[in-house]
Design a protein around this motif. Sequence first.
Motif, PDB file in Angstrom:
ATOM      1  N   GLU A 228     -33.296  15.935  -2.225  1.00 15.97           N
ATOM      2  CA  GLU A 228     -32.973  15.848  -2.836  1.00 15.97           C
ATOM      3  C   GLU A 228     -33.586  13.980  -2.902  1.00 15.97           C
ATOM      4  OE1 GLU A 228     -29.065  15.148  -2.918  1.00 15.97           O
ATOM      5  OE2 GLU A 228     -29.080  17.715  -3.535  1.00 15.97           O
ATOM      6  N   ARG A 229     -33.547  13.700  -2.272  1.00 18.35           N
ATOM      7  CA  ARG A 229     -34.160  11.816  -1.863  1.00 18.35           C
ATOM      8  C   ARG A 229     -35.853  12.124  -2.484  1.00 18.35           C
ATOM      9  NH1 ARG A 229     -33.556   8.281   4.046  1.00 18.35           N
ATOM     10  NH2 ARG A 229     -35.677  10.157   3.996  1.00 18.35           N
ATOM     11  N   ARG A 230     -36.273  12.368  -1.831  1.00 23.03           N
ATOM     12  CA  ARG A 230     -38.163  13.271  -2.152  1.00 23.03           C
ATOM     13  C   ARG A 230     -37.955  13.628  -3.600  1.00 23.03           C
ATOM     14  NH1 ARG A 230     -42.107  12.816   1.514  1.00 23.03           N
ATOM     15  NH2 ARG A 230     -41.224  11.900   3.753  1.00 23.03           N
ATOM     16  N   GLY A 231     -37.214  14.096  -4.019  1.00 27.16           N
ATOM     17  CA  GLY A 231     -37.470  14.358  -5.555  1.00 27.16           C
ATOM     18  C   GLY A 231     -38.301  15.873  -5.433  1.00 27.16           C
ATOM     19  N   ILE A 232     -37.392  16.712  -4.081  1.00 32.85           N
ATOM     20  CA  ILE A 232     -37.535  18.449  -3.864  1.00 32.85           C
ATOM     21  C   ILE A 232     -36.624  18.988  -4.304  1.00 32.85           C
ATOM     22  CG2 ILE A 232     -38.737  20.087  -2.372  1.00 32.85           C
ATOM     23  CD1 ILE A 232     -41.167  17.358  -2.668  1.00 32.85           C
ATOM     24  N   LYS A 233     -37.618  20.390  -5.187  1.00 32.70           N
ATOM     25  CA  LYS A 233     -36.103  21.516  -5.517  1.00 32.70           C
ATOM     26  C   LYS A 233     -35.986  21.998  -4.347  1.00 32.70           C
ATOM     27  CE  LYS A 233     -34.870  24.820  -8.792  1.00 32.70           C
ATOM     28  NZ  LYS A 233     -35.485  25.345 -10.664  1.00 32.70           N
ATOM     29  N   LEU A 234     -34.926  22.539  -3.589  1.00 35.91           N
ATOM     30  CA  LEU A 234     -35.322  23.534  -2.347  1.00 35.91           C
ATOM     31  C   LEU A 234     -34.411  24.204  -2.749  1.00 35.91           C
ATOM     32  CD1 LEU A 234     -35.343  24.418   0.352  1.00 35.91           C
ATOM     33  CD2 LEU A 234     -33.855  22.578   0.909  1.00 35.91           C
ATOM     34  N   ASP A 235     -34.515  26.016  -3.091  1.00 38.38           N
ATOM     35  CA  ASP A 235     -34.334  27.033  -2.788  1.00 38.38           C
ATOM     36  C   ASP A 235     -34.512  28.091  -2.355  1.00 38.38           C
ATOM     37  OD1 ASP A 235     -33.274  26.046  -5.714  1.00 38.38           O
ATOM     38  OD2 ASP A 235     -35.169  26.710  -6.750  1.00 38.38           O
ATOM     39  N   VAL A 236     -33.227  28.274  -2.386  1.00 37.81           N
ATOM     40  CA  VAL A 236     -32.521  29.671  -1.035  1.00 37.81           C
ATOM     41  C   VAL A 236     -32.678  30.883  -1.795  1.00 37.81           C
ATOM     42  CG1 VAL A 236     -31.360  30.196   0.685  1.00 37.81           C
ATOM     43  CG2 VAL A 236     -32.015  28.079   1.186  1.00 37.81           C
ATOM     44  N   THR A 237     -33.496  31.631  -1.546  1.00 39.57           N
ATOM     45  CA  THR A 237     -33.038  33.794  -2.615  1.00 39.57           C
ATOM     46  C   THR A 237     -33.303  34.204  -0.996  1.00 39.57           C
ATOM     47  OG1 THR A 237     -35.856  33.314  -2.869  1.00 39.57           O
ATOM     48  CG2 THR A 237     -34.320  32.456  -4.119  1.00 39.57           C
ATOM     49  N   GLY A 238     -33.081  35.899  -1.543  1.00 41.72           N
ATOM     50  CA  GLY A 238     -32.869  37.058  -1.073  1.00 41.72           C
ATOM     51  C   GLY A 238     -31.682  37.377  -0.499  1.00 41.72           C
ATOM     52  N   GLY A 239     -31.845  37.986   0.759  1.00 37.68           N
ATOM     53  CA  GLY A 239     -30.872  39.031   0.732  1.00 37.68           C
ATOM     54  C   GLY A 239     -30.877  39.037   2.511  1.00 37.68           C
ATOM     55  N   THR A 240     -29.537  39.468   3.393  1.00 41.00           N
ATOM     56  CA  THR A 240     -28.938  39.798   4.047  1.00 41.00           C
ATOM     57  C   THR A 240     -30.972  41.032   5.493  1.00 41.00           C
ATOM     58  OG1 THR A 240     -26.931  40.514   4.257  1.00 41.00           O
ATOM     59  CG2 THR A 240     -28.165  40.728   6.447  1.00 41.00           C
ATOM     60  N   ALA A 241     -31.204  39.126   6.633  1.00 37.76           N
ATOM     61  CA  ALA A 241     -32.377  40.039   6.503  1.00 37.76           C
ATOM     62  C   ALA A 241     -31.821  39.862   8.661  1.00 37.76           C
ATOM     63  CB  ALA A 241     -33.625  39.069   6.827  1.00 37.76           C
ATOM     64  N   ARG A 242     -31.662  40.465   9.500  1.00 38.38           N
ATOM     65  CA  ARG A 242     -30.229  41.056  10.480  1.00 38.38           C
ATOM     66  C   ARG A 242     -32.260  41.099  11.724  1.00 38.38           C
ATOM     67  NH1 ARG A 242     -27.630  44.835  11.788  1.00 38.38           N
ATOM     68  NH2 ARG A 242     -27.168  43.177  13.319  1.00 38.38           N
ATOM     69  N   THR A 243     -32.285  40.105  13.065  1.00 41.53           N
ATOM     70  CA  THR A 243     -32.438  40.466  13.909  1.00 41.53           C
ATOM     71  C   THR A 243     -31.689  39.974  14.951  1.00 41.53           C
ATOM     72  OG1 THR A 243     -35.478  39.683  14.984  1.00 41.53           O
ATOM     73  CG2 THR A 243     -33.549  37.744  14.276  1.00 41.53           C
ATOM     74  N   ARG A 244     -32.415  40.330  16.029  1.00 46.02           N
ATOM     75  CA  ARG A 244     -31.469  39.896  17.821  1.00 46.02           C
ATOM     76  C   ARG A 244     -32.199  38.781  18.598  1.00 46.02           C
ATOM     77  NH1 ARG A 244     -27.853  41.805  20.099  1.00 46.02           N
ATOM     78  NH2 ARG A 244     -27.918  41.663  22.429  1.00 46.02           N
ATOM     79  N   GLY A 245     -31.923  37.998  18.217  1.00 45.22           N
ATOM     80  CA  GLY A 245     -32.270  36.817  19.163  1.00 45.22           C
ATOM     81  C   GLY A 245     -31.486  35.666  19.246  1.00 45.22           C
ATOM     82  N   SER A 246     -32.198  33.903  19.001  1.00 46.00           N
ATOM     83  CA  SER A 246     -31.404  32.979  19.743  1.00 46.00           C
ATOM     84  C   SER A 246     -31.232  32.909  18.671  1.00 46.00           C
ATOM     85  CB  SER A 246     -31.910  31.948  20.632  1.00 46.00           C
ATOM     86  OG  SER A 246     -31.352  30.698  20.652  1.00 46.00           O
ATOM     87  N   ALA A 247     -29.484  32.257  18.561  1.00 48.67           N
ATOM     88  CA  ALA A 247     -29.392  31.470  17.006  1.00 48.67           C
ATOM     89  C   ALA A 247     -30.144  29.616  16.691  1.00 48.67           C
ATOM     90  CB  ALA A 247     -27.952  31.694  17.023  1.00 48.67           C
ATOM     91  N   GLU A 248     -29.874  29.338  18.213  1.00 52.32           N
ATOM     92  CA  GLU A 248     -30.172  27.818  18.263  1.00 52.32           C
ATOM     93  C   GLU A 248     -31.531  27.367  17.611  1.00 52.32           C
ATOM     94  OE1 GLU A 248     -30.653  24.039  21.193  1.00 52.32           O
ATOM     95  OE2 GLU A 248     -29.349  26.483  22.243  1.00 52.32           O
ATOM     96  N   LEU A 249     -32.541  28.957  18.414  1.00 54.66           N
ATOM     97  CA  LEU A 249     -34.382  28.389  18.443  1.00 54.66           C
ATOM     98  C   LEU A 249     -34.371  29.717  17.316  1.00 54.66           C
ATOM     99  CD1 LEU A 249     -35.304  30.060  22.080  1.00 54.66           C
ATOM    100  CD2 LEU A 249     -35.254  27.644  20.690  1.00 54.66           C
ATOM    101  N   LEU A 250     -33.646  29.978  16.516  1.00 57.47           N
ATOM    102  CA  LEU A 250     -33.934  31.147  14.955  1.00 57.47           C
ATOM    103  C   LEU A 250     -33.817  29.980  13.860  1.00 57.47           C
ATOM    104  CD1 LEU A 250     -33.228  34.355  15.876  1.00 57.47           C
ATOM    105  CD2 LEU A 250     -35.198  33.364  15.081  1.00 57.47           C
ATOM    106  N   LEU A 251     -33.082  28.818  14.184  1.00 58.01           N
ATOM    107  CA  LEU A 251     -31.831  27.858  13.434  1.00 58.01           C
ATOM    108  C   LEU A 251     -33.545  26.298  13.244  1.00 58.01           C
ATOM    109  CD1 LEU A 251     -30.064  25.923  11.113  1.00 58.01           C
ATOM    110  CD2 LEU A 251     -29.176  25.884  13.927  1.00 58.01           C
ATOM    111  N   ARG A 252     -33.798  26.226  14.545  1.00 54.52           N
ATOM    112  CA  ARG A 252     -34.500  25.722  14.748  1.00 54.52           C
ATOM    113  C   ARG A 252     -35.912  25.839  13.812  1.00 54.52           C
ATOM    114  NH1 ARG A 252     -35.308  20.883  18.515  1.00 54.52           N
ATOM    115  NH2 ARG A 252     -37.006  19.746  17.235  1.00 54.52           N
ATOM    116  N   MET A 253     -36.395  27.171  13.959  1.00 47.37           N
ATOM    117  CA  MET A 253     -37.284  27.129  13.591  1.00 47.37           C
ATOM    118  C   MET A 253     -37.256  27.769  11.914  1.00 47.37           C
ATOM    119  SD  MET A 253     -38.843  31.660  13.613  1.00 47.37           S
ATOM    120  CE  MET A 253     -37.741  31.487  11.993  1.00 47.37           C
TER     121      MET A 253
END
Length: 359
Positions: A228-253
């Motif tokens: 918002e500070r940079r004037g960028i429109k940010l959208d999140v779309t799509g549905g469930t996409a399940r995988t197996r791994g580290s939640a912390e590392l995937l969030l950082r990714m």
Amino acid sequence: MRRPPGLSARMKLALSYAGFLAVAGALLLSVVWVYLLRYVPNTSRGLLGISPNRYLLVHTFAPAAAVAMAFLLVFGLVGGWLLAGRMLAPLTSITAAARRAGNGSLSHRIGMEGRRDEFRELSDAFDTMLERLESHVAEQRRFAANASHELRTPLAISQTLLDVAREDPTRNRDEVLARLRVVNTRAIGLTEALLLLSRSDRGTFGREDVDLSLVAEDAAETLLHLAERRGIKLDVTGGTARTRGSAELLLRMVTNLVQNAIVHNLPVGGTVTVHTEARGDASVVRVENTGQPLPPELVPTLVEPFRRGAERARTDEHAGVGLGLAIVHSVVRAHDGTLDLVARPAGGLLVTVRLPGLP
């Protein structure tokens, strides 16, 4: 592990060949002996009840058989030694290359010629391994050199600020402390990024079921203020996409991908779209952003450590430390996934991450 010396592989093959030849010769001579006994008449009895014909046969056949067996043994040993040496000759080249690699020389290649056989496949596999090792070592050396340079820069700035503050007591103390805080924060961020990159490279992390759509929402919520500070429109779309791994590392990714898409965008009216979906047996995260056109030859190098825009390297507080996509690449690789970067014709980047999905 120290082991007592034993017979060489060449000697074992030679003895095996000679033994096999001797057994085959003994069987052949036995067949000949039975055949001769069958057709030699035994009509009269001589000394000790043995027919003179068969007595003569024994005295004639036995020495010849002994000479034949001795010849087969000698021929088997010599021929086996020569044949084994010829067959094992490729191992000499492979052993020499392995010893060079053990001494630190990874540039040598065997380059075995000829048609494909077991030794040729072993040689090609060894050359491929050496090539990957050499590339990995070179990459690690570049990474170490870049990391040393990046860590030295904030330390040198801190040292300069401290020297200035000591030599000029009248200088504004709050200003020096504020600049030291910024430099120190950057050094801490770089250190944490290096530790995270090392952790993901080693693959030493726990695994659990993770929904990438929730991860994308968390990352977008964290970076919404920056967008918002940079004037960028940010959208999140799509549905469930399940995988197996580290939640912390995937969030950082995902966070790194979204932050990179926000920072490297148009000055005004830019957009960032994060899309998640389950596609076949894979879970997909796609981050697309507007921005300046990128040369196609530059895109593959973006995942290398410390690759960043020079114009934002020192002036933008959100430009990162040049490890964003490198960490993404490492996390994706640690989760047995794939990372694709494609320059958009209109400008900007399309990043697609494919990870093994769950039913």
